[in-house]
Write an enzyme that holds these catalytic residues in place. Sequence first.
Site, PDB file in Angstrom:
ATOM      1  N   GLY A 182       8.584 -66.319  24.037  1.00  0.00           N
ATOM      2  CA  GLY A 182       7.810 -66.720  22.868  1.00  0.00           C
ATOM      3  C   GLY A 182       6.354 -66.935  23.226  1.00  0.00           C
ATOM      4  N   CYS A 183       5.683 -67.766  22.473  1.00  0.00           N
ATOM      5  CA  CYS A 183       4.268 -68.050  22.690  1.00  0.00           C
ATOM      6  C   CYS A 183       4.022 -68.543  24.113  1.00  0.00           C
ATOM      7  CB  CYS A 183       3.781 -69.099  21.688  1.00  0.00           C
ATOM      8  SG  CYS A 183       2.081 -69.636  21.961  1.00  0.00           S
ATOM      9  N   PHE A 184       3.108 -67.877  24.816  1.00  0.00           N
ATOM     10  CA  PHE A 184       2.909 -68.248  26.216  1.00  0.00           C
ATOM     11  C   PHE A 184       2.269 -69.620  26.399  1.00  0.00           C
ATOM     12  CE2 PHE A 184      -0.669 -64.765  26.300  1.00  0.00           C
ATOM     13  CZ  PHE A 184      -1.439 -65.476  25.395  1.00  0.00           C
ATOM     14  N   TRP A 185       1.670 -70.172  25.360  1.00  0.00           N
ATOM     15  CA  TRP A 185       1.145 -71.538  25.482  1.00  0.00           C
ATOM     16  C   TRP A 185       2.287 -72.515  25.792  1.00  0.00           C
ATOM     17  CZ3 TRP A 185      -1.881 -71.535  20.182  1.00  0.00           C
ATOM     18  CH2 TRP A 185      -2.974 -70.649  20.276  1.00  0.00           C
TER      19      TRP A 185
END
Length: 219
Positions: free
Chosen positions: A54-57
């Site tokens: 998912g979102c790498f953050w």
Amino acid sequence: MKIIQGIFAALFMISVHIACGQDQRVLSIVADEKSFLENVENMENYEQITLGAGCFWCVEAVFQELKGVKSVVSGYSGGDVKNPSYRAVVSGTTGHAEVVQITFDPEVISLDILLKVFWSTHNPTTLNRQGADVGTQYRSAIFYHNKEQRKLAQESKVEVASELWDNPIVTEITPLGKFYEAEDYHQNYFANNPNQGYCRVVINPKLQKFREQFQAWLK
């Protein structure tokens, strides 16, 4: 009344100190990572694995906190376009997934543990989706760096992921092609932007759950 107000004030100050302590711990982790990247002379004693969840953050914030993890770099992999930009990747037209490339000390933490964290901190049963983030760029993926990692990933998928999740695992397990480091403002995103809406609503609750589950492995 004054006593009650005093109690609330004290509780508020305690919560502030706790929050600040957590922020300082995260910043300390980031500083150690920066020092490692600037001073490491060779990688002989370390290994790397590249993961999409998912979102790498979110993924970066989780794996940075693990003992034995020396660095976590956000980037893009699995696509066909050279040197993709974030805007191009999130358009879903480049074929890349948002990923993190993790450098770790196998004497401290094993790939098996990293994969257990991976399976536990995202949903590997939803195709091209993590929560409200939808698209192939958010697909669940393990980009292995060698044949041994492929073997371990396949075994972990069967032995660990299938025990954690009832629905079929859709995680892609494929050799790493080219890894492109994401733009500077994506690196250490949670540490640098703790009050940003996505960080507060999505990343922080995920981190709290992760910290409770993997307390023994926290830095």
